[in-house]
Design a protein around this motif. Structure first.
Motif, PDB file in Angstrom:
ATOM      1  N   SER A   1     -18.252   2.674  23.148  1.00  0.00           N
ATOM      2  CA  SER A   1     -16.836   2.594  22.796  1.00  0.00           C
ATOM      3  C   SER A   1     -16.511   3.611  21.717  1.00  0.00           C
ATOM      4  O   SER A   1     -17.391   4.084  20.997  1.00  0.00           O
TER       5      SER A   1
ATOM      6  N   HIS B   1     -13.114   1.203  25.411  1.00  0.00           N
ATOM      7  CA  HIS B   1     -14.426   0.848  25.939  1.00  0.00           C
ATOM      8  C   HIS B   1     -14.705   1.735  27.149  1.00  0.00           C
ATOM      9  O   HIS B   1     -14.058   1.614  28.192  1.00  0.00           O
ATOM     10  N   LEU B   2     -15.636   2.639  26.990  1.00  0.00           N
ATOM     11  CA  LEU B   2     -15.899   3.666  27.986  1.00  0.00           C
ATOM     12  C   LEU B   2     -16.856   3.167  29.058  1.00  0.00           C
ATOM     13  O   LEU B   2     -17.695   2.290  28.816  1.00  0.00           O
ATOM     14  N   GLU B   3     -16.732   3.755  30.235  1.00  0.00           N
ATOM     15  CA  GLU B   3     -17.670   3.436  31.305  1.00  0.00           C
ATOM     16  C   GLU B   3     -19.023   4.058  31.001  1.00  0.00           C
ATOM     17  O   GLU B   3     -19.111   5.136  30.415  1.00  0.00           O
ATOM     18  N   ASP B   4     -20.080   3.371  31.396  1.00  0.00           N
ATOM     19  CA  ASP B   4     -21.429   3.916  31.200  1.00  0.00           C
ATOM     20  C   ASP B   4     -21.642   5.143  32.077  1.00  0.00           C
ATOM     21  O   ASP B   4     -21.106   5.237  33.165  1.00  0.00           O
TER      22      ASP B   4
ATOM     23  N   MET C   1     -21.919  -1.242  26.757  1.00  0.00           N
ATOM     24  CA  MET C   1     -20.852  -0.293  27.083  1.00  0.00           C
ATOM     25  C   MET C   1     -20.459   0.480  25.823  1.00  0.00           C
ATOM     26  O   MET C   1     -20.102  -0.125  24.813  1.00  0.00           O
TER      27      MET C   1
ATOM     28  N   SER D   1      -9.766  -2.371  29.234  1.00  0.00           N
ATOM     29  CA  SER D   1     -10.779  -1.511  28.623  1.00  0.00           C
ATOM     30  C   SER D   1     -10.332  -0.953  27.274  1.00  0.00           C
ATOM     31  O   SER D   1     -10.995  -0.080  26.709  1.00  0.00           O
TER      32      SER D   1
ATOM     33  N   VAL E   1      -9.591   5.181  31.664  1.00  0.00           N
ATOM     34  CA  VAL E   1     -10.187   3.864  31.890  1.00  0.00           C
ATOM     35  C   VAL E   1      -9.468   3.177  33.045  1.00  0.00           C
ATOM     36  O   VAL E   1      -8.402   3.610  33.477  1.00  0.00           O
ATOM     37  N   LYS E   2     -10.052   2.066  33.518  1.00  0.00           N
ATOM     38  CA  LYS E   2      -9.479   1.421  34.702  1.00  0.00           C
ATOM     39  C   LYS E   2      -8.119   0.784  34.414  1.00  0.00           C
ATOM     40  O   LYS E   2      -7.203   0.844  35.237  1.00  0.00           O
TER      41      LYS E   2
ATOM     42  N   ARG F   1      -8.639   8.577  40.675  1.00  0.00           N
ATOM     43  CA  ARG F   1      -9.369   9.179  39.561  1.00  0.00           C
ATOM     44  C   ARG F   1      -9.193  10.696  39.566  1.00  0.00           C
ATOM     45  O   ARG F   1      -9.024  11.321  38.514  1.00  0.00           O
TER      46      ARG F   1
ATOM     47  N   GLU G   1      -7.851  12.686  36.451  1.00  0.00           N
ATOM     48  CA  GLU G   1      -8.760  13.623  35.789  1.00  0.00           C
ATOM     49  C   GLU G   1      -8.168  15.028  35.745  1.00  0.00           C
ATOM     50  O   GLU G   1      -8.433  15.793  34.813  1.00  0.00           O
TER      51      GLU G   1
END
Length: 238
Positions: A3, A235-238, A1, A220, A215-216, A203, A207
């Motif tokens: 970051s 920590h970013l989403e893929d 993941m 994260s 992030v969730k 989202r 956005e």
């Protein structure tokens, strides 16, 4: 993941929806208020009221304009949240959200004036906010901004400008943690970096206001206090 890590002088956090989950209790409070204001649409209110001061919500949705009545009804509403929380989920209607315990374990020791490294900036009143934090087990920082402390609440910048001031730092050197579009806009207007959380809004809604990161929840985000601030890793989403 993947970051991203960056340094800030202070972390400015919203409360409801960011640190604690009180959705069920808030819904219960609006159900109570519908008895006094039968014209209100609770479903519509819940879709748009999060992150906005109680007095502003009551003015908009209940049509209350008298300042003294607004103050009385705001206090009654927020006490209804606490009462509802006590009757929800076996008395656990206000709980910590994911990732908050780890964040508090790191930040809590650095909460004291004159140079705290974090603040809570909430749209809630002082009475409700202190009660909610106690119920959820969140430590109370010395830099604590509530609805009564500012002339204009979120989405105006006042709460986060005051939070940065109480921490003794410039707002542009702070990061705001927020779950509501109004709160993200408030942080942006104050000149802060913003991390949006997908804990209470869709989202698409989040956005639309373009936080720097989305992030969730706080699981994260990791934080490490340093001598002169906080290193924040997203920590970013893929």
């Amino acid at each position: 993941m993947p970051s991203v890590t960056f340094h800030v002088d202070a972390v400015l956090a919203d409360m409801d929806g960011t640190l604690v989950d009180s959705k069920a209790a808030v819904e219960g409070a609006w159900d109570v208020f519908k008895l006094s204001y039968p014209h209100i649409d609770v479903t519509q209110i819940l879709s748009s009221s999060h992150g906005v001061r109680t007095t502003d919500n009551l003015r908009i949705h209940c049509g209350i304009t008298d300042p003294d009545e607004l103050e009385r009804e705001a206090e009654r509403f927020e006490m209804a949240i606490v009462t509802s929380a006590s009757a929800t989920n076996g008395g656990s209607g206000i709980v910590l959200l994911p990732g908050v315990k780890a964040a508090m374990d790191e930040l809590a020791p650095r909460k004291a004036l004159p140079n705290p490294l974090w603040a809570i900036c909430t749209s809630a009143t002082r009475i409700y906010a202190t009660t909610a934090l106690k119920l959820a087990g969140v430590p109370m920082p010395d830099a604590f901004v509530v609805a009564e402390d500012v002339a204009q609440g979120k989405p105006y910048p006042d709460p986060y400008l005051l939070g940065a001031k109480l921490c003794g730092v410039k707002p542009e050197n702070c990061v705001v943690l927020e779950d509501a579009p109004a709160g993200v806009r408030s942080g942006q207007a104050a000149g802060c970096k913003t991390i949006g959380l997908l804990t209470s809004h869709s989202r698409e809604q989040m956005e639309a206001v373009k936080p720097d990161f989305l992030v969730k929840d706080l699981s994260s985000v990791s934080m490490k206090c340093t001598e002169n601030g906080v290193d924040v890793t997203v920590h970013l989403e893929d």
